[in-house]
Design a protein around this motif. Structure first.
Motif, mmCIF file in Angstrom:
data_model
loop_
_atom_site.group_PDB
_atom_site.id
_atom_site.type_symbol
_atom_site.label_atom_id
_atom_site.label_comp_id
_atom_site.label_asym_id
_atom_site.label_seq_id
_atom_site.Cartn_x
_atom_site.Cartn_y
_atom_site.Cartn_z
ATOM 1 N N LEU A 139 0.829 -1.201 0.000
ATOM 2 C CA LEU A 139 0.000 0.000 0.000
ATOM 3 C C LEU A 139 0.865 1.254 0.000
ATOM 4 N N ALA A 140 1.924 1.254 0.818
ATOM 5 C CA ALA A 140 2.810 2.416 0.873
ATOM 6 C C ALA A 140 3.494 2.636 -0.476
ATOM 7 N N LEU A 141 3.912 1.538 -1.103
ATOM 8 C CA LEU A 141 4.560 1.641 -2.408
ATOM 9 C C LEU A 141 3.576 2.164 -3.452
ATOM 10 N N PHE A 142 2.333 1.667 -3.393
ATOM 11 C CA PHE A 142 1.290 2.112 -4.328
ATOM 12 C C PHE A 142 1.088 3.610 -4.218
ATOM 13 N N ILE A 143 1.037 4.122 -2.980
ATOM 14 C CA ILE A 143 0.827 5.554 -2.764
ATOM 15 C C ILE A 143 2.040 6.343 -3.243
ATOM 16 N N TRP A 144 3.250 5.835 -2.939
ATOM 17 C CA TRP A 144 4.476 6.555 -3.300
ATOM 18 C C TRP A 144 4.657 6.632 -4.810
ATOM 19 N N LEU A 145 4.232 5.600 -5.512
ATOM 20 C CA LEU A 145 4.427 5.537 -6.947
ATOM 21 C C LEU A 145 3.341 6.263 -7.735
ATOM 22 N N GLN A 146 2.343 6.816 -7.054
ATOM 23 C CA GLN A 146 1.290 7.534 -7.778
ATOM 24 C C GLN A 146 1.904 8.637 -8.635
ATOM 25 N N PRO A 147 1.330 8.869 -9.837
ATOM 26 C CA PRO A 147 0.048 8.354 -10.321
ATOM 27 C C PRO A 147 0.143 7.084 -11.161
ATOM 28 N N MET A 148 1.318 6.464 -11.244
ATOM 29 C CA MET A 148 1.485 5.340 -12.161
ATOM 30 C C MET A 148 0.516 4.188 -11.911
ATOM 31 N N PRO A 149 0.432 3.638 -10.692
ATOM 32 C CA PRO A 149 -0.483 2.492 -10.512
ATOM 33 C C PRO A 149 -1.938 2.838 -10.780
ATOM 34 N N GLY A 150 -2.386 4.002 -10.295
ATOM 35 C CA GLY A 150 -3.772 4.399 -10.514
ATOM 36 C C GLY A 150 -4.089 4.575 -11.983
ATOM 37 N N ASN A 151 -3.175 5.198 -12.707
ATOM 38 C CA ASN A 151 -3.389 5.398 -14.141
ATOM 39 C C ASN A 151 -3.398 4.079 -14.894
ATOM 40 N N PHE A 152 -2.551 3.155 -14.459
ATOM 41 C CA PHE A 152 -2.493 1.863 -15.149
ATOM 42 C C PHE A 152 -3.771 1.057 -14.894
ATOM 43 N N VAL A 153 -4.277 1.116 -13.679
ATOM 44 C CA VAL A 153 -5.543 0.437 -13.375
ATOM 45 C C VAL A 153 -6.665 1.053 -14.210
ATOM 46 N N HIS A 154 -6.666 2.381 -14.317
ATOM 47 C CA HIS A 154 -7.677 3.054 -15.135
ATOM 48 C C HIS A 154 -7.565 2.627 -16.588
ATOM 49 N N TYR A 155 -6.338 2.528 -17.087
ATOM 50 C CA TYR A 155 -6.133 2.099 -18.469
ATOM 51 C C TYR A 155 -6.675 0.691 -18.687
ATOM 52 N N LEU A 156 -6.384 -0.230 -17.766
ATOM 53 C CA LEU A 156 -6.867 -1.603 -17.920
ATOM 54 C C LEU A 156 -8.386 -1.648 -17.907
ATOM 55 N N PHE A 157 -9.006 -0.884 -16.999
ATOM 56 C CA PHE A 157 -10.474 -0.849 -16.940
ATOM 57 C C PHE A 157 -11.033 -0.307 -18.253
ATOM 58 N N TRP A 158 -10.436 0.774 -18.755
ATOM 59 C CA TRP A 158 -10.883 1.378 -20.010
ATOM 60 C C TRP A 158 -10.719 0.403 -21.166
ATOM 61 N N LYS A 159 -9.587 -0.245 -21.244
ATOM 62 C CA LYS A 159 -9.285 -1.116 -22.373
ATOM 63 C C LYS A 159 -10.238 -2.299 -22.453
ATOM 64 N N TYR A 160 -10.581 -2.859 -21.297
ATOM 65 C CA TYR A 160 -11.352 -4.102 -21.308
ATOM 66 C C TYR A 160 -12.837 -3.907 -21.052
ATOM 67 N N THR A 161 -13.272 -2.668 -20.796
ATOM 68 C CA THR A 161 -14.704 -2.449 -20.568
ATOM 69 C C THR A 161 -15.309 -1.444 -21.544
ATOM 70 N N SER A 162 -14.476 -0.612 -22.180
ATOM 71 C CA SER A 162 -15.035 0.409 -23.065
ATOM 72 C C SER A 162 -15.319 -0.188 -24.438
ATOM 73 N N SER A 163 -16.019 0.599 -25.247
ATOM 74 C CA SER A 163 -16.331 0.165 -26.608
ATOM 75 C C SER A 163 -15.227 0.569 -27.592
ATOM 76 N N ALA A 164 -14.160 1.178 -27.066
ATOM 77 C CA ALA A 164 -13.072 1.666 -27.926
ATOM 78 C C ALA A 164 -12.110 0.534 -28.280
ATOM 79 N N LYS A 165 -12.567 -0.368 -29.125
ATOM 80 C CA LYS A 165 -11.718 -1.479 -29.546
ATOM 81 C C LYS A 165 -10.853 -1.045 -30.727
ATOM 82 N N PRO A 166 -9.582 -1.414 -30.727
ATOM 83 C CA PRO A 166 -8.691 -0.904 -31.765
ATOM 84 C C PRO A 166 -8.793 -1.657 -33.083
ATOM 85 N N MET A 167 -8.466 -0.951 -34.149
ATOM 86 C CA MET A 167 -8.163 -1.595 -35.406
ATOM 87 C C MET A 167 -6.667 -1.898 -35.378
ATOM 88 N N THR A 168 -6.269 -3.103 -35.671
ATOM 89 C CA THR A 168 -4.874 -3.490 -35.592
ATOM 90 C C THR A 168 -4.366 -3.972 -36.942
#
Length: 287
Positions: A11-40
């Motif tokens: 928990l202390a490391l998570f807080i110290w490393l902010q905003p990286m962990p929070g942003n990465f969790v947000h990215y994962l949620f966005w990637k796997y729940t949003s309708s923004a699927k990529p063309m590859t």
């Protein structure tokens, strides 16, 4: 008790490393729940398969990552740029991520050719480019060689010749390096660059490249006419006066220094970086 101590440490490391962990969790949620699927897709060039992803609709913006990383390094920027109404193109640089190395040596002109071929494949005549580190160098080179294909450039922690790279950056990116030392084993580093077991060879080749390239002279920089925002960290591995010279020599350059940031500012200081990008590209700031 040991589990409590471990949980407290995490928990202390998570807080110290902010905003990286929070942003990465947000990215994962966005990637796997949003309708923004990529063309590859892939393009083939000089024996390599170059991988790209396209998200969203609107005016295109191209994201070019740094050396020894991959397209995932933009996790703090991708969801916001798509929600702001931009078509976002991610490319894995040759030899990185899901792009193969090919049969020729790595160089910035080759990287730039790869990018232009991806643009041709997608049907993009011109685009804004946000490049970090090596990606910023590629963006500058494209602005020089094919100005008609580049609208605006954001060059983050980029140098125009090897003299701009400091040999010892001291305490730069302290939080990022702490994270790397704790979690990035050689296997994980190989995953992050995409080179797997070949990561040491890729690192050696890029280290040699960084010692000899890029070689942009002042007259080259003056010939880059695209409006360009140079962003550097206060504690960057790119020498601050070098970044100042870059911005000064560009035809339409300006510089912003992110206080307390090192070379990984797109991740460690994402809020400041995203606001600077939003204001420069005249798009909605992230909420």
């Amino acid at each position: 008790m040991s589990w409590l101590l471990l949980s407290a440490a995490i928990l202390a490391l998570f807080i110290w490393l902010q905003p990286m962990p929070g942003n990465f969790v947000h990215y994962l949620f966005w990637k796997y729940t949003s309708s923004a699927k990529p063309m590859t897709g892939y393009i083939s060039h000089a024996g390599a398969s170059i991988y790209y992803e396209v998200y969203g609709q609107g005016k295109p913006v191209l994201l070019l990552h740094g050396g020894l990383s991959n397209k995932l390094s933009w996790f703090s920027q991708l969801p916001w740029l798509v929600s702001a109404g931009r078509q976002v193109i991610l490319i894995d640089t040759r030899g990185h991520g899901e792009s193969s190395h090919g049969h020729i040596p790595l160089s910035y002109p080759v990287f730039a050719d790869d990018v232009r071929l991806v643009m041709d494949k997608i049907g993009i005549a011109s685009t804004d480019i946000i490049g970090w580190s090596d990606g910023g160098i590629i963006a500058l080179l494209m602005g020089l060689e094919t100005p008609q294909r580049v609208d605006k450039i954001v060059a983050i922690s980029a140098n125009f010749n090897p003299s701009g790279v400091l040999e010892d950056n001291g305490a730069a990116d302290e939080r990022f390096h702490a994270f790397a030392d704790l979690f990035l084993s050689d296997r994980i580093r190989g995953w992050w660059s995409g080179a797997g077991a070949g990561h040491p060879d890729l690192a050696a080749e890029l280290t040699a490249l960084w010692q000899s390239e890029p070689q942009l002279e002042h007259e080259h920089l003056r010939a880059i006419t695209a409006p360009t925002l140079v962003i550097t960290g206060e504690n960057d591995v790119i020498d601050l006066p070098h970044s100042g010279t870059l911005a000064q020599m560009l035809a339409k350059g300006k510089i912003e220094v992110v206080l307390g940031a090192g070379h990984a500012s797109t991740m460690t200081h994402a809020d400041q970086i995203n606001k600077l990008i939003a204001d420069f590209l005249q798009i909605r700031r992230p909420e």
